[in-house]
Design an enzyme around this catalytic site. Structure first.
Site, PDB file in Angstrom:
ATOM      1  N   HIS A  19       8.939   6.607 -14.713  1.00 41.73           N
ATOM      2  CA  HIS A  19       9.463   7.910 -14.261  1.00 41.73           C
ATOM      3  C   HIS A  19      10.733   7.802 -13.418  1.00 41.73           C
ATOM      4  O   HIS A  19      11.408   8.826 -13.223  1.00 41.73           O
ATOM      5  CB  HIS A  19       8.422   8.660 -13.427  1.00 41.73           C
ATOM      6  CG  HIS A  19       7.157   8.985 -14.162  1.00 41.73           C
ATOM      7  ND1 HIS A  19       7.135   9.706 -15.330  1.00 41.73           N
ATOM      8  CD2 HIS A  19       5.855   8.656 -13.895  1.00 41.73           C
ATOM      9  CE1 HIS A  19       5.871   9.829 -15.751  1.00 41.73           C
ATOM     10  NE2 HIS A  19       5.080   9.194 -14.900  1.00 41.73           N
ATOM     11  N   LYS A  59      -2.622   2.049  -6.660  1.00 41.15           N
ATOM     12  CA  LYS A  59      -3.166   0.944  -5.861  1.00 41.15           C
ATOM     13  C   LYS A  59      -2.674  -0.397  -6.429  1.00 41.15           C
ATOM     14  O   LYS A  59      -3.244  -0.908  -7.415  1.00 41.15           O
ATOM     15  CB  LYS A  59      -4.704   0.935  -5.920  1.00 41.15           C
ATOM     16  CG  LYS A  59      -5.352   2.279  -5.654  1.00 41.15           C
ATOM     17  CD  LYS A  59      -5.987   2.292  -4.286  1.00 41.15           C
ATOM     18  CE  LYS A  59      -6.619   3.623  -3.953  1.00 41.15           C
ATOM     19  NZ  LYS A  59      -5.929   4.354  -2.898  1.00 41.15           N
ATOM     20  N   HIS A 103       0.852  -1.212   0.000  1.00 46.56           N
ATOM     21  CA  HIS A 103       0.000   0.000   0.000  1.00 46.56           C
ATOM     22  C   HIS A 103       0.868   1.235   0.000  1.00 46.56           C
ATOM     23  O   HIS A 103       1.719   1.381   0.869  1.00 46.56           O
ATOM     24  CB  HIS A 103      -0.864   0.047   1.274  1.00 46.56           C
ATOM     25  CG  HIS A 103      -1.875  -1.038   1.325  1.00 46.56           C
ATOM     26  ND1 HIS A 103      -3.097  -0.933   0.719  1.00 46.56           N
ATOM     27  CD2 HIS A 103      -1.834  -2.259   1.902  1.00 46.56           C
ATOM     28  CE1 HIS A 103      -3.776  -2.043   0.911  1.00 46.56           C
ATOM     29  NE2 HIS A 103      -3.041  -2.876   1.622  1.00 46.56           N
ATOM     30  N   GLY A 138      -5.185   7.577   0.535  1.00 49.54           N
ATOM     31  CA  GLY A 138      -5.336   8.758  -0.332  1.00 49.54           C
ATOM     32  C   GLY A 138      -4.402   8.747  -1.524  1.00 49.54           C
ATOM     33  O   GLY A 138      -4.518   9.599  -2.406  1.00 49.54           O
TER      34      GLY A 138
HETATM   35  F1  V1D Z   1      -3.360  13.013  -6.393  1.00 41.39           F
HETATM   36  C1  V1D Z   1      -2.386  12.592  -5.580  1.00 41.39           C
HETATM   37  C2  V1D Z   1      -2.698  12.218  -4.282  1.00 41.39           C
HETATM   38  C3  V1D Z   1      -1.704  11.805  -3.443  1.00 41.39           C
HETATM   39  C4  V1D Z   1      -0.406  11.754  -3.909  1.00 41.39           C
HETATM   40  C5  V1D Z   1      -0.118  12.117  -5.210  1.00 41.39           C
HETATM   41  C6  V1D Z   1      -1.116  12.542  -6.068  1.00 41.39           C
HETATM   42  C7  V1D Z   1      -0.792  12.923  -7.449  1.00 41.39           C
HETATM   43  C8  V1D Z   1      -1.627  13.063  -8.520  1.00 41.39           C
HETATM   44  N1  V1D Z   1      -0.867  13.418  -9.595  1.00 41.39           N
HETATM   45  N2  V1D Z   1       0.442  13.168  -7.874  1.00 41.39           N
HETATM   46  C9  V1D Z   1       0.384  13.435  -9.168  1.00 41.39           C
HETATM   47  C10 V1D Z   1       1.577  13.741 -10.006  1.00 41.39           C
HETATM   48  N3  V1D Z   1       2.426  14.630  -9.290  1.00 41.39           N
HETATM   49  C11 V1D Z   1       2.390  15.976  -9.451  1.00 41.39           C
HETATM   50  C12 V1D Z   1       3.274  16.687  -8.489  1.00 41.39           C
HETATM   51  C13 V1D Z   1       2.956  18.064  -8.128  1.00 41.39           C
HETATM   52  N4  V1D Z   1       4.383  18.293  -8.070  1.00 41.39           N
HETATM   53  C14 V1D Z   1       5.049  19.450  -8.143  1.00 41.39           C
HETATM   54  C15 V1D Z   1       4.600  17.110  -8.895  1.00 41.39           C
HETATM   55  O1  V1D Z   1       1.657  16.518 -10.268  1.00 41.39           O
HETATM   56  C16 V1D Z   1       2.357  12.485 -10.337  1.00 41.39           C
HETATM   57  C17 V1D Z   1       1.683  11.614 -11.339  1.00 41.39           C
HETATM   58  C18 V1D Z   1       2.453  10.320 -11.525  1.00 41.39           C
HETATM   59  C19 V1D Z   1       1.927   9.472 -12.670  1.00 41.39           C
HETATM   60  C20 V1D Z   1       2.599   8.129 -12.688  1.00 41.39           C
HETATM   61  C21 V1D Z   1       2.318   7.277 -13.905  1.00 41.39           C
HETATM   62  O2  V1D Z   1       0.945   7.142 -14.138  1.00 41.39           O
HETATM   63  O3  V1D Z   1       2.815   7.850 -15.085  1.00 41.39           O
HETATM   64  C22 V1D Z   1       2.922   5.905 -13.695  1.00 41.39           C
HETATM   65  N5  V1D Z   1       3.557   5.257 -14.589  1.00 41.39           N
HETATM   66  O4  V1D Z   1       3.978   4.077 -14.100  1.00 41.39           O
HETATM   67  C23 V1D Z   1       3.569   3.978 -12.873  1.00 41.39           C
HETATM   68  C24 V1D Z   1       2.884   5.128 -12.579  1.00 41.39           C
HETATM   69 ZN    ZN Z   2       0.705   7.729 -16.010  1.00 39.66          ZN
END
Ligand code: V1D
Ligand code: ZN
Ligand code: CA
Length: 419
Positions: A136, A26, A18, A22
């Protein structure tokens, strides 16, 4: 096309990890997927393996020793002792410390590496690891829910036997970690389709990120806007990939199938259907090249499971009934209990016909500038140089100038094939 031999990697421990309450990632989605794959009897048509767990030595083929040592030692109970290292390794909201995380990464990476080994040994034509695709992660740090880059590790394994590896990424996010790792080499071509702009994560993936040095024009980016649908996506995906195949002629393919490009994903903004997403997989399979198929993002977990199950079926040439068979997670698929629900959201397609047409022309023009597919003569028994420790300064240049100091015999380099 003759039936392809498929190897499937799954570790039943993986879904029990996990990221924390939030957090959108998953690992349980992998249990839903596996349950659905088995309930469609697809296990009868492929070889099933419990994942090999990558060792520290495997992981440091790409990642720095300091970073891997940190990941190995940190736990939710001792996090205070590492407070000065957290920001250095980009541990925080996106990439939290969670219980057992190092084991989780070793399983995900081990399965991708083992898939590459089986492809190298011609023990299968297609290898599937839905727990991989963590595009990433960087050499020195975690990023975007990814800590260990199983894709880079698997590609390094493929490069032992394959002169040219094509990486295709249909996750809604840019495949920045893979692009960066191979930015200076022509031995790997990276092609990512992704949403770009308006501060969408990770912010890279502009059309003009092309690669550099020997790798110039071997990084292909297809930046898209919100709301793209099957018709428009495939109208771009097919010609781009067809052109890539004819100019680059890869001997192995790695396909990252992030399911956050589906309509109604919790984080994405595209509007693909499960059949549309699967059509990309079908198209890549039609090239008949040894292929490693990986997962990635995907945050509406019932749809991730549907999508990756359908794609397992596509890879096996199996027809799957629209009505879901009974499975351990049946209630998750309520109220329709079907494989192809309507996922279309009310998001407007912000990609105009003119924008897409220009994008297609520009990408194909870049591809036509390639001088030809790089060729390397191989020794008959490549020594496992990647298994040997390289000094830190040697590692720095290793991935970027891969074709200059690896185990291929460059004395006998064949001239680039003219087109
Ligand atoms: F909504 C959230 C709740 C809790 C923790 C994180 C998030 C979240 C949503 N979107 N984090 C994001 C993205 N991070 C940002 C950060 C803001 N900062 C300055 C950066 O926007 C990260 C999204 C990651 C996507 C991962 C993936 O889907 O591409 C993946 N690929 O392989 C595995 C995962
Ligand atoms: Zn993605
Ligand atoms: Ca992508």
């Amino acid at each position: 096309m003759t039936k392809r031999r498929v190897s499937y990697f799954y570790d039943p421990d993986v879904p029990h990890f996990h990221y924390g309450s939030g957090h959108p990632m998953k690992p349980q989605r992998l249990a839903l997927t596996n349950s659905l794959v088995f309930s469609y009897d697809l296990y009868k048509k492929m070889e099933i393996y419990r994942s090999y767990k990558a060792t520290e030595r495997d992981l440091t083929r790409f990642h720095s020793e300091e970073y891997i040592d940190f990941l190995k030692r940190i736990t939710p109970n001792n996090i205070d002792e590492f407070s000065s290292s957290l920001s250095r390794f980009n541990i925080g909201e996106d990439c939290p410390v969670f219980s057992g995380m190092y084991d989780f990464f070793c399983m995900s990476a081990g399965a991708s590496i083992e898939g590459a080994v089986k492809l190298n040994n011609q023990m299968c034509d297609i290898a599937i690891n839905w727990s991989g695709g963590l595009h990433h992660a960087k050499r020195f740090e975690a990023s975007g829910f990814c800590y260990v880059n199983d894709i880079v590790l698997a590609i390094l394994e493929l490069l032992k036997y394959h002169p040219r590896v094509l990486y295709i990424d249909i996750d809604v996010h840019h495949g920045d970690g893979v692009q960066e790792a191979f930015y200076l080499t022509d031995r790997v071509m990276t092609v990512s389709f992704h949403k770009f702009g308006a501060n969408f994560f990770p912010g890279t993936g502009d059309l003009y990120e092309l690669g550099a040095d020997r790798g110039k024009n071997y990084s292909i980016n297809v930046p898209l806007k919100d709301g793209i649908d099957d018709h428009n996506y495939l109208h771009l995906f097919r010609p781009v990939l067809q052109t890539v195949m004819s100019y680059y002629r890869p001997t192995a393919i790695v396909l990252q199938c992030g399911a956050d490009s589906l309509g109604n994903d919790r984080l994405g903004g595209f509007n693909l259907s499960i059949k549309g997403h699967g059509e990309c997989v079908k198209f890549v399979k039609s090239f008949g090249v040894p292929t490693l198929v990986l997962g990635g993002g995907g945050y509406t977990i019932r749809n991730v499971a549907r999508c990756w199950t359908y794609e397992t079926g596509v890879l096996l040439d199996a027809q799957l009934n629209h009505v879901l068979p009974m499975n351990d997670y049946f209630e998750y698929f309520s109220p329709d209990f079907c494989l192809f629900p309507d996922l279309s959201s009310h998001l407007e397609n912000m990609n105009s016909r003119q924008y897409l047409e220009q994008l297609k022309q520009k990408v194909c023009e870049l591809l036509r500038q390639l001088e030809g597919a790089p060729s390397v003569a191989m020794h008959s028994f490549p020594p496992d140089i990647l298994g040997q420790a390289l000094k830190e300064d040697e590692q720095e240049t290793f991935y970027n100038k891969f074709s200059e100091n690896d185990y291929y015999d460059h004395e006998q380099d064949i001239d680039k094939d003219p087109h």
